[in-house]
Structures are given as structure tokens and as C-alpha cells.
Motif scaffolding. Sequence first.
Motif, PDB file in Angstrom:
ATOM      1  N   VAL A  70       0.816  -1.222   0.000  1.00 28.85           N
ATOM      2  CA  VAL A  70       0.000   0.000   0.000  1.00 28.85           C
ATOM      3  C   VAL A  70       0.848   1.270   0.000  1.00 28.85           C
ATOM      4  N   ARG A  71       1.629   1.451   1.058  1.00 31.05           N
ATOM      5  CA  ARG A  71       2.288   2.742   1.260  1.00 31.05           C
ATOM      6  C   ARG A  71       3.325   3.063   0.200  1.00 31.05           C
ATOM      7  N   ALA A  72       3.984   2.046  -0.328  1.00 31.39           N
ATOM      8  CA  ALA A  72       5.022   2.302  -1.331  1.00 31.39           C
ATOM      9  C   ALA A  72       4.456   2.970  -2.581  1.00 31.39           C
ATOM     10  N   LYS A  73       3.143   2.872  -2.766  1.00 30.22           N
ATOM     11  CA  LYS A  73       2.506   3.427  -3.962  1.00 30.22           C
ATOM     12  C   LYS A  73       1.987   4.851  -3.741  1.00 30.22           C
ATOM     13  N   LEU A 106      -0.622  13.515   5.682  1.00 30.63           N
ATOM     14  CA  LEU A 106      -1.187  13.142   4.382  1.00 30.63           C
ATOM     15  C   LEU A 106      -0.834  11.706   4.020  1.00 30.63           C
ATOM     16  N   TYR A 107       0.362  11.305   4.352  1.00 29.06           N
ATOM     17  CA  TYR A 107       0.800   9.928   4.091  1.00 29.06           C
ATOM     18  C   TYR A 107      -0.092   8.945   4.829  1.00 29.06           C
ATOM     19  N   ARG A 108      -0.391   9.290   6.099  1.00 26.59           N
ATOM     20  CA  ARG A 108      -1.251   8.425   6.906  1.00 26.59           C
ATOM     21  C   ARG A 108      -2.671   8.393   6.347  1.00 26.59           C
ATOM     22  N   GLU A 109      -3.188   9.569   5.963  1.00 23.23           N
ATOM     23  CA  GLU A 109      -4.551   9.625   5.421  1.00 23.23           C
ATOM     24  C   GLU A 109      -4.659   8.839   4.121  1.00 23.23           C
ATOM     25  N   HIS A 110      -3.716   9.062   3.212  1.00 24.17           N
ATOM     26  CA  HIS A 110      -3.719   8.325   1.946  1.00 24.17           C
ATOM     27  C   HIS A 110      -3.540   6.831   2.196  1.00 24.17           C
ATOM     28  N   GLY A 111      -2.676   6.521   3.177  1.00 27.42           N
ATOM     29  CA  GLY A 111      -2.416   5.118   3.491  1.00 27.42           C
ATOM     30  C   GLY A 111      -3.655   4.402   3.995  1.00 27.42           C
ATOM     31  N   GLU A 112      -4.417   5.095   4.838  1.00 28.76           N
ATOM     32  CA  GLU A 112      -5.648   4.493   5.364  1.00 28.76           C
ATOM     33  C   GLU A 112      -6.656   4.248   4.251  1.00 28.76           C
ATOM     34  N   ALA A 113      -6.768   5.214   3.340  1.00 29.12           N
ATOM     35  CA  ALA A 113      -7.713   5.066   2.220  1.00 29.12           C
ATOM     36  C   ALA A 113      -7.291   3.930   1.302  1.00 29.12           C
ATOM     37  N   PHE A 131      -5.370   1.421   2.109  1.00 29.60           N
ATOM     38  CA  PHE A 131      -5.469   0.151   2.832  1.00 29.60           C
ATOM     39  C   PHE A 131      -6.899  -0.389   2.786  1.00 29.60           C
ATOM     40  N   LYS A 132      -7.871   0.505   2.939  1.00 32.44           N
ATOM     41  CA  LYS A 132      -9.275   0.074   2.899  1.00 32.44           C
ATOM     42  C   LYS A 132      -9.609  -0.556   1.546  1.00 32.44           C
ATOM     43  N   LYS A 133      -9.130   0.075   0.469  1.00 30.59           N
ATOM     44  CA  LYS A 133      -9.382  -0.476  -0.864  1.00 30.59           C
ATOM     45  C   LYS A 133      -8.694  -1.831  -1.023  1.00 30.59           C
TER      46      LYS A 133
END
Length: 314
Positions: free
Chosen positions: A153-156, A288-295, A297-299
Motif C-alpha cells: 500500500v504505502r510504497a505506492k 497526508l501519508y497516513r490519510e492516503h495510506g488508510e484510504a 489500505f481500505k481499498k
Amino acid sequence: MGKKRDIILMVFILGFFWAVSCLAQEVVDRIVAIVNEDIVTLSELDMAAAPYRENIEASQASSARKKEMMAQMYTQVLNQLVENSLVLQEAERMGIAVDDTDVDNAVENFKREHNLDQESLELGLAAQGMTLEQYRERIREQILQSMIVSRAVRAKIVITDEEIKEYYDNHYQEFKGKKTYHLKNIIVRDSTDLSTVQEKLENKVAFSQVAQDYSIGSNASSGGELGKFDISSFSDEIKKALEGVGKGQYSRPVDMGDAFQILYVADIISQGQGPVQEEVEKQIQDILYREHGEAQFKKWMENLKNSAHIKIMI
């Protein structure tokens, strides 16, 4: 004949109670969810739910409300266990594993942060109904989950300068007046080394030089360089040690359980209005990294669930 009947009756009674005992164990550890080839048992669910259950039981809510809260909580915890199982399965599929050394380091870090020795840690775990091995396994799973999520997830995730500027403009008041501390540290093993370090510092030897000469920290070669931090997220012990410590000053020793730490304040940066400052930019980037990461991750998790065989049995 009477004696033979008594023996047969005793065998029958013992067999009956053995069957009842097995049935009781099966009820205690019955399966509550199937996740592909994996299972989640009721005992695992109860252990994961225990801290939340205690909070609900201690609340002032009515009995009816407590029952409702319990049902919602168990559903949420079970869903989390199902997701954990999927992540671990995905890690196995990708060949990702966690070394014992990584687990050892994580446990030692936890003990250091909470000023615990081994006995205190094990007593605390026992109070929660958990053995040291169970705790280590949970730590292993957390590290594994972090690794797989980071890779999948996060690497993207890419955070642009425009996004950072927009977030800063929209949340300026949240950053106004905050302070960032530029910190260095020295870590020593025992009170003897600590006395030597304190004597050097009192004699005005540069903190960075003392760190290079005496610190056992991995950052010793850089003069104990730690970086810039908003210390509001630090432990109470660290925050207390830094109270009243100004720029160019060092803190009192902080007992870490198996070592001592002295912190040096290289700079204190007040954040004010104007362009996005460097210290603020890093904080916004993390947000922002955390917010994007959570979104993301959910997908990712929804895709895993959609392609998995999941059966809830509670």
C-alpha cells in the motif's frame, strides 16, 4: 456379577464425564470465523476483546446499553481478526517473514519506553491473561502486518508539494504557535558511564563530541543527532525531562531501565504564519501519508475480502 456391574457403571460414568468435558472445551474454543484455510476461535476473540469488554463493564451505561455496546464491540474486534488473518496470509504468499531479532528489538524498545524490566513485563502480561510467547507472537504479527502494508500500500503513495501547501493553508491555525525541538542524545549503559558523561558536559565539552566518545546509541557517530520533533507525542518521562530546557542546554538523565539517556536541545523552532516551513512540511507530509495510506489500505483490504472465502459463525 454385582461387582462386574459396578465396574461397567463406573466406566460408563467416567466416559460420560469425559465426553461432557470435551464438549465444554469445544464450546470454549469453538470456531467463530473461517478465513480461507485459517480459523478464528472464540478464545482468540475473547482475548482480543478483553480490554474493551472491561471498559464497557466499568462504564456507567445501562444494562441494555452495555449489551448493545458489547455486541458492536465483538463485531468490530472479530472483523479486525479476520483482516489480520488475511494480511498474514498475504504475507505468507509473498514470502515475507519476521526474524526473531526484529521481535527481540521490538520487545526491548517497548520495555525501554515504559521503564519495564523483564519481570514487570511478564507480570503485566499475566494480568491480561497473556503469556510472553503469546505477546511475542502478537508483536511478530504486528511487524509482519506493517511490512506487508508498507509493500502493498504505502510504497505506492506519492505526496506532492501542492497537496502539502493546500493542507497547510487549510489548517494553518493547527500549526500556529507550535514548537519543534531539534534534539540530540547520549545513551550510556550504567551509572559509572553516566557520571563520566555528566562530568564532561559540566566541563563544557561539546555535546556532540561527548556523544561520539561515549554514547552507545546507533547515532553516536553523528554526534547523537536525532532530528526535529514535536515533543507533544513523546512519553511523559521525556517531556518532563525537557521541561525548562532551553536551546543549547541538556536534560537531566532519563532512566530507560537498562540504560540512561541525556537529551540536548540544539534548537527550538516556533512555527508562525508565512510559507510552509521545513519542520511543518514534514509533519504535514506524515499526516497526508497516513490519510492516503488508510484510504489505500481500505481499498486493498476490500479486494482481499472480495477474493477470499470468509464465513462468520457467531
